[in-house]
Scaffold this motif. Structure first.
Motif, short mmCIF file in Angstrom:
data_model
loop_
_atom_site.label_atom_id
_atom_site.label_comp_id
_atom_site.label_asym_id
_atom_site.label_seq_id
_atom_site.Cartn_x
_atom_site.Cartn_y
_atom_site.Cartn_z
N LEU A 1 -7.72 4.63 2.23
CA LEU A 1 -6.87 6.05 1.89
C LEU A 1 -7.73 7.51 2.03
CD1 LEU A 1 -3.43 6.08 0.79
CD2 LEU A 1 -4.06 5.12 2.72
N ALA A 2 -9.28 7.23 2.09
CA ALA A 2 -9.49 8.79 1.52
C ALA A 2 -10.09 9.68 2.98
CB ALA A 2 -11.12 8.64 0.94
N GLY A 3 -9.87 8.34 3.71
CA GLY A 3 -10.14 9.69 5.21
C GLY A 3 -9.05 9.75 6.16
N PHE A 4 -7.42 9.69 5.45
CA PHE A 4 -5.99 10.09 5.65
C PHE A 4 -6.15 11.32 5.65
CE2 PHE A 4 -5.75 5.44 6.48
CZ PHE A 4 -4.30 5.23 7.20
N PRO A 5 -5.22 12.14 6.75
CA PRO A 5 -4.80 13.65 6.64
C PRO A 5 -3.79 13.84 5.27
CG PRO A 5 -4.10 12.90 8.87
CD PRO A 5 -5.05 11.39 8.05
N ALA B 1 -13.72 12.20 3.29
CA ALA B 1 -13.40 11.59 4.33
C ALA B 1 -15.12 10.71 4.96
CB ALA B 1 -13.09 12.84 5.59
N SER B 2 -15.85 11.14 3.94
CA SER B 2 -16.88 10.23 4.70
C SER B 2 -16.69 8.55 4.04
CB SER B 2 -18.06 10.57 4.97
OG SER B 2 -18.88 11.16 3.00
N LEU B 3 -16.06 8.40 2.57
CA LEU B 3 -16.19 7.74 1.43
C LEU B 3 -15.20 6.64 2.63
CD1 LEU B 3 -15.71 8.82 -1.00
CD2 LEU B 3 -18.04 8.23 -0.39
N SER B 4 -13.81 6.42 3.39
CA SER B 4 -13.23 5.57 3.53
C SER B 4 -13.94 4.92 4.31
CB SER B 4 -12.49 6.65 4.71
OG SER B 4 -10.95 6.00 5.21
N PHE B 5 -13.32 3.43 3.94
CA PHE B 5 -13.66 2.41 4.16
C PHE B 5 -12.95 1.62 5.97
CE2 PHE B 5 -13.72 -0.29 -0.03
CZ PHE B 5 -15.03 0.52 0.07
N LEU B 6 -11.85 2.41 5.91
CA LEU B 6 -11.12 2.32 6.89
C LEU B 6 -11.63 3.60 8.44
CD1 LEU B 6 -8.69 1.08 8.00
CD2 LEU B 6 -7.03 3.13 7.66
N THR B 7 -12.12 4.49 8.00
CA THR B 7 -12.59 5.06 8.72
C THR B 7 -13.69 4.19 9.34
OG1 THR B 7 -12.13 6.85 7.87
CG2 THR B 7 -13.49 7.54 9.90
N HIS B 8 -15.21 3.75 8.69
CA HIS B 8 -16.06 3.44 8.92
C HIS B 8 -16.20 2.06 9.65
CE1 HIS B 8 -19.16 5.72 7.16
NE2 HIS B 8 -18.22 5.71 6.10
N PHE B 9 -15.06 1.34 8.94
CA PHE B 9 -14.57 -0.35 9.93
C PHE B 9 -13.66 0.42 11.37
CE2 PHE B 9 -10.95 -3.32 10.54
CZ PHE B 9 -12.00 -4.25 10.74
N ALA B 10 -13.65 1.13 11.57
CA ALA B 10 -12.38 1.38 12.51
C ALA B 10 -13.72 2.13 13.87
CB ALA B 10 -11.49 2.17 12.84
#
Length: 244
Positions: free
Chosen positions: A176-180, A199-208
């Motif tokens: 959730l680190a990249g979520f608003p 925000a750069s630590l979000s697993f979800l952002t990099h995976f997406a």
């Protein structure tokens, strides 16, 4: 045979020595299929892709990977076999890497066994298989990052349940680190540089980003560096705790 390979083979074989591994794989395959074809609306979308399949992977891993990771070191410490392992002619780093790679390979086997879903989408349509291959790679890397976090937290406690809960909580934050919702909370109390770093630590952002079919070296390096950091932390924690 190198010490890492010897530990890898021993640990991987131990997974399949009990029914637990098979139960885990069955649960993973059933949930992946159910989420894809029912919750993900695979047929209703009318598109030949596996986006519904991969979109649920982070949330599947949030509970299933900690279940694998919790036994990595907690069980060794509880049973006292960690002293025997570390008394062998292996370095701390070799033991950490060997056990991690075995668990990661086990997760990779579970992921590979989802291939019937890939075959199904090819039978029903003409998907972009390059995107699917990239998504599988991203999923495997993300599973490794989850696992590395779990390995470190498993080394910090003798209790497997506590290791499971701690891993799930930390990984949930990393997702959730990249979520608003998270960023807005941090933005109210920290400068923009800190917000961007979180925000750069979000697993979800990099995976997406990887599941879009573009394998950016920055996304791959993020997962590899995350794995390396948490494995190093695991070695430090084990060294500090081995006298306990």
């Amino acid at each position: 045979m190198s010490p890492v390979l010897a530990i890898f083979r021993r640990e991987l074989a131990s997974y399949f020595a009990t029914p637990v591994a098979y139960v885990f794989i069955v649960i993973f395959l059933v949930l992946a299929g159910a989420f894809t074809f029912y919750l993900g609306g695979f047929y209703e979308r009318g598109q030949a892709d596996l986006q519904p399949f991969f979109s649920f992977h982070p949330w599947l891993y949030l509970f299933l990977v900690p279940a694998v990771a919790m036994r990595l070191w907690s069980e060794e410490r509880k049973s006292g076999t960690i002293e025997l392992l570390l008394s062998l002619p292996v370095t701390m780093w070799q033991a950490v890497v060997g056990k991690f790679l075995a668990a990661w390979a086990f997760l990779g086997i579970a992921l590979a066994l989802t291939f019937p879903i890939w075959i199904t989408v090819n039978y029903l349509g003409d998907p972009d298989n390059g995107v699917i291959v990239a998504s599988y790679l991203g999923s495997f890397l993300m599973a490794g990052a989850f696992l590395a976090v779990g390995a470190c937290l498993s080394a910090a406690t003798r209790n497997q349940v506590i290791a499971f809960i701690l891993t799930a909580v930390v990984c949930f934050f990393m997702l959730l680190a990249g979520f608003p919702l998270v960023l807005d909370f941090v933005r109210a109390a920290a400068p923009q540089a800190v917000v961007d770093a979180i925000a750069s630590l979000s697993f979800l952002t990099h995976f997406a980003a990887i599941t879009k079919g573009v394998i950016d070296l920055r996304d791959v390096l993020f997962f590899l560096l995350t794995i390396g950091f948490w494995l190093y932390a695991s070695a430090v924690v084990i060294d500090l705790k081995k006298a306990d």
